[in-house]
Design a protein around this motif. Structure first.
Motif, PDB file in Angstrom:
ATOM      1  N   SER A 166      52.724  33.369  21.256  1.00 20.20           N
ATOM      2  CA  SER A 166      53.979  33.539  21.993  1.00 20.20           C
ATOM      3  C   SER A 166      53.764  33.260  23.476  1.00 20.20           C
ATOM      4  CB  SER A 166      54.501  34.969  21.828  1.00 20.20           C
ATOM      5  OG  SER A 166      55.540  35.230  22.755  1.00 20.20           O
ATOM      6  N   THR A 178      55.713  33.929  26.019  1.00 20.53           N
ATOM      7  CA  THR A 178      56.121  35.052  26.868  1.00 20.53           C
ATOM      8  C   THR A 178      55.039  36.126  26.905  1.00 20.53           C
ATOM      9  OG1 THR A 178      57.332  35.952  24.972  1.00 20.53           O
ATOM     10  CG2 THR A 178      58.593  34.682  26.578  1.00 20.53           C
ATOM     11  N   VAL A 179      54.438  36.397  25.747  1.00 20.26           N
ATOM     12  CA  VAL A 179      53.349  37.375  25.707  1.00 20.26           C
ATOM     13  C   VAL A 179      52.157  36.873  26.517  1.00 20.26           C
ATOM     14  CG1 VAL A 179      51.697  38.551  24.208  1.00 20.26           C
ATOM     15  CG2 VAL A 179      54.092  38.351  23.500  1.00 20.26           C
ATOM     16  N   ALA A 180      51.835  35.579  26.377  1.00 22.23           N
ATOM     17  CA  ALA A 180      50.686  35.010  27.085  1.00 22.23           C
ATOM     18  C   ALA A 180      50.861  35.087  28.596  1.00 22.23           C
ATOM     19  CB  ALA A 180      50.489  33.565  26.646  1.00 22.23           C
ATOM     20  N   ASN A 190      52.893  37.123  30.316  1.00 24.42           N
ATOM     21  CA  ASN A 190      52.883  38.511  30.761  1.00 24.42           C
ATOM     22  C   ASN A 190      51.467  39.075  30.781  1.00 24.42           C
ATOM     23  OD1 ASN A 190      54.637  40.772  31.571  1.00 24.42           O
ATOM     24  ND2 ASN A 190      53.792  41.768  29.761  1.00 24.42           N
ATOM     25  N   THR A 191      50.654  38.698  29.791  1.00 25.06           N
ATOM     26  CA  THR A 191      49.257  39.133  29.754  1.00 25.06           C
ATOM     27  C   THR A 191      48.497  38.603  30.966  1.00 25.06           C
ATOM     28  OG1 THR A 191      49.277  39.229  27.336  1.00 25.06           O
ATOM     29  CG2 THR A 191      47.120  39.077  28.415  1.00 25.06           C
ATOM     30  N   ARG A 192      48.707  37.329  31.298  1.00 19.14           N
ATOM     31  CA  ARG A 192      48.054  36.725  32.463  1.00 19.14           C
ATOM     32  C   ARG A 192      48.461  37.433  33.748  1.00 19.14           C
ATOM     33  NH1 ARG A 192      44.126  35.212  35.380  1.00 19.14           N
ATOM     34  NH2 ARG A 192      44.535  33.531  36.866  1.00 19.14           N
ATOM     35  N   ASN A 231      49.486  40.527  34.087  1.00 21.44           N
ATOM     36  CA  ASN A 231      48.877  41.858  34.110  1.00 21.44           C
ATOM     37  C   ASN A 231      47.396  41.787  34.455  1.00 21.44           C
ATOM     38  OD1 ASN A 231      51.252  43.224  33.529  1.00 21.44           O
ATOM     39  ND2 ASN A 231      50.952  43.102  31.305  1.00 21.44           N
ATOM     40  N   GLU A 232      46.713  40.744  33.976  1.00 15.20           N
ATOM     41  CA  GLU A 232      45.299  40.566  34.329  1.00 15.20           C
ATOM     42  C   GLU A 232      45.139  40.334  35.831  1.00 15.20           C
ATOM     43  OE1 GLU A 232      43.815  38.514  30.099  1.00 15.20           O
ATOM     44  OE2 GLU A 232      44.231  37.269  31.871  1.00 15.20           O
ATOM     45  N   ALA A 263      55.668  40.558  37.830  1.00 15.13           N
ATOM     46  CA  ALA A 263      55.809  39.972  36.496  1.00 15.13           C
ATOM     47  C   ALA A 263      57.243  40.108  36.021  1.00 15.13           C
ATOM     48  CB  ALA A 263      54.860  40.658  35.521  1.00 15.13           C
ATOM     49  N   ALA A 285      58.296  39.521  30.813  1.00 16.64           N
ATOM     50  CA  ALA A 285      58.478  40.292  29.582  1.00 16.64           C
ATOM     51  C   ALA A 285      59.917  40.731  29.400  1.00 16.64           C
ATOM     52  CB  ALA A 285      57.558  41.507  29.577  1.00 16.64           C
ATOM     53  N   GLU A 334      61.511  43.434  28.408  1.00 18.19           N
ATOM     54  CA  GLU A 334      61.361  44.856  28.113  1.00 18.19           C
ATOM     55  C   GLU A 334      62.116  45.694  29.138  1.00 18.19           C
ATOM     56  OE1 GLU A 334      57.813  47.433  26.431  1.00 18.19           O
ATOM     57  OE2 GLU A 334      57.331  46.612  28.398  1.00 18.19           O
TER      58      GLU A 334
END
Length: 400
Positions: free
Chosen positions: A14, A16-18, A20-22, A24-25, A35, A38, A40
């Motif tokens: 996904s 969007t998940v990728a 958002n993960t980046r 957050n990192e 960010a 997401a 949410e």
């Protein structure tokens, strides 16, 4: 021989998940990143819902349930469909799943074969085409741009249907655009679908309660009763009730389809989380006034973001009817160059420029099948949104 299946090779992680993960990192590494990727809500799960979950734990409701949901939650969903949508479903017409995505996954995996086609209006939620492809079927993308309010017409739908068409997926209000179909627009699509009895409709209503400016939400089976017997009405607790992590989705539809979904689920998750089901039961049967209050808060954020993005060089942002996303057209930025001379050739380049230059994470439009554009989730506080939009204005202003 390849180790992985051909099915897993047909899908991508996904986007969007990728992203958002980046983001957050980067934040964890100490970088100043906002960010907005997401989908949410920033609101918390209502306290009365949390208390219902705690009470369920204390009462020992921590065991297996029926694969397709507890009787209590099914009854609550039955009530919800009648109260909110005027739809009557029997208990055997309701399924409970591990989030709305799981509902859609189950329905498509239970019905699609190689050679089948699924019509998906674009811009689309990123997971629709991948789920269709995982099932071995073919997504048929129908483009609806900013000029049409991001909504397909009856003529477009008619042109896309073939003898192989098995489903139309209709998401209203839409992720990623926030576009919502009026009752009249749904009836026009319904007239086309009446002529093609082989086509089923998956109505994804996840953002039903997040609508603005007095917009009256209508779901397809409600607008077109003649399509009730071949419509799966999908919804869930994630967005309206701020229960993304609880993972409860549900749907109402024809009993044979619901039975097939339950059969598949019995061989995958077994059942949704028992405690989350108790919480969702409380959400659907408890006070509903806060839904309007939260929608009003989202509308204020929408107005701020649309205004600020329309002041950015090269962007044109439509005003959505619902959900908590905007999807600005970025045509005016494509072909320009950064101060370092890098040409912005795609909306993915533009999203990378926003992150690199100003620390704002958005999702590029190509991920949703509609370019050049990007998606912003405004499900966060006003101060953060003002800061993010100011940064985007600066990033766009620096392009030459």
């Amino acid at each position: 021989m390849p180790f992985f299946s051909s099915a897993i090779g047909r899908i991508q992680p996904s986007p969007t998940v990728a992203i958002n993960t980046r983001a957050n990192e980067m934040k964890a590494a100490g970088q100043n990143v906002i960010a907005l990727a997401a989908g949410e809500p920033d609101f918390d799960t209502p306290d009365f819902v949390k208390e219902a979950a705690i009470a369920a734990i204390r009462a020992g409701k921590t065991k297996y349930t029926a694969p397709d949901g507890t009787p209590e939650l099914k009854a609550a969903v039955q009530l919800k469909f009648k109260r909110d949508n005027g739809l009557d479903y029997g208990i055997d017409q309701i399924t409970i799943n591990v989030g709305g995505k799981h509902t859609i996954f189950n329905a498509l995996l239970a019905t699609l074969d190689p050679g089948d086609e699924v019509i998906i209006p674009a811009p689309y939620w990123v997971s629709y085409p991948d789920i269709v492809q995982f099932a071995g079927a073919t997504p048929v993308i129908v483009a609806a741009g900013i000029e049409s309010g991001f909504k397909i017409t009856a003529a477009q739908l008619e042109a896309a249907i073939t003898p192989r068409t098995k489903w139309l997926i209709l998401n209203s209000p839409s992720n990623p655009t926030g576009a919502a179909y009026t009752e009249a627009e749904l009836k026009a699509l319904g007239e086309v679908l009446a002529r093609h009895p082989q086509v089923w409709i998956l109505a994804d209503d996840m953002y039903e309660h997040i609508v603005y400016d007095g917009f009256r939400f209508t779901t397809l089976a409600q607008a077109c009763p003649h399509l009730y017997d071949r419509t799966l009405t999908v919804n869930g607790a994630s967005k309206a009730y701020a229960m993304t992590g609880w993972r409860i989705g549900f749907a109402g539809g024809p009993a044979p389809l619901i039975k097939a979904i339950g059969k598949l689920q019995s061989q995958s998750t077994t059942n949704p989380c028992s405690v989350a089901q108790a919480a969702a039961t409380a959400a659907l049967t408890g006070p509903q006034d806060f839904l309007r209050e939260r929608a009003a808060a989202f509308q204020g954020r929408r107005d701020l973001v649309v205004s600020m993005l329309n002041q950015a060089n090269g962007l044109k942002c439509a005003t959505p009817e619902g959900a908590f996303y905007v999807y600005p057209d970025a045509s005016g930025c494509i072909g320009k160059a950064t101060p370092a001379g890098k040409v912005i050739a795609t909306d993915e380049d533009l999203a990378a420029w926003f992150l690199e230059s100003e620390g704002v994470a958005v999702v590029h439009g190509a991920a949703f099948g509609g370019s050049p554009a990007f998606r912003i989730s405004y499900a966060t506080d006003t101060a953060t949104l003002e800061d993010a939009c100011t940064r985007i204005q600066r990033a766009c202003g620096a392009l030459r």
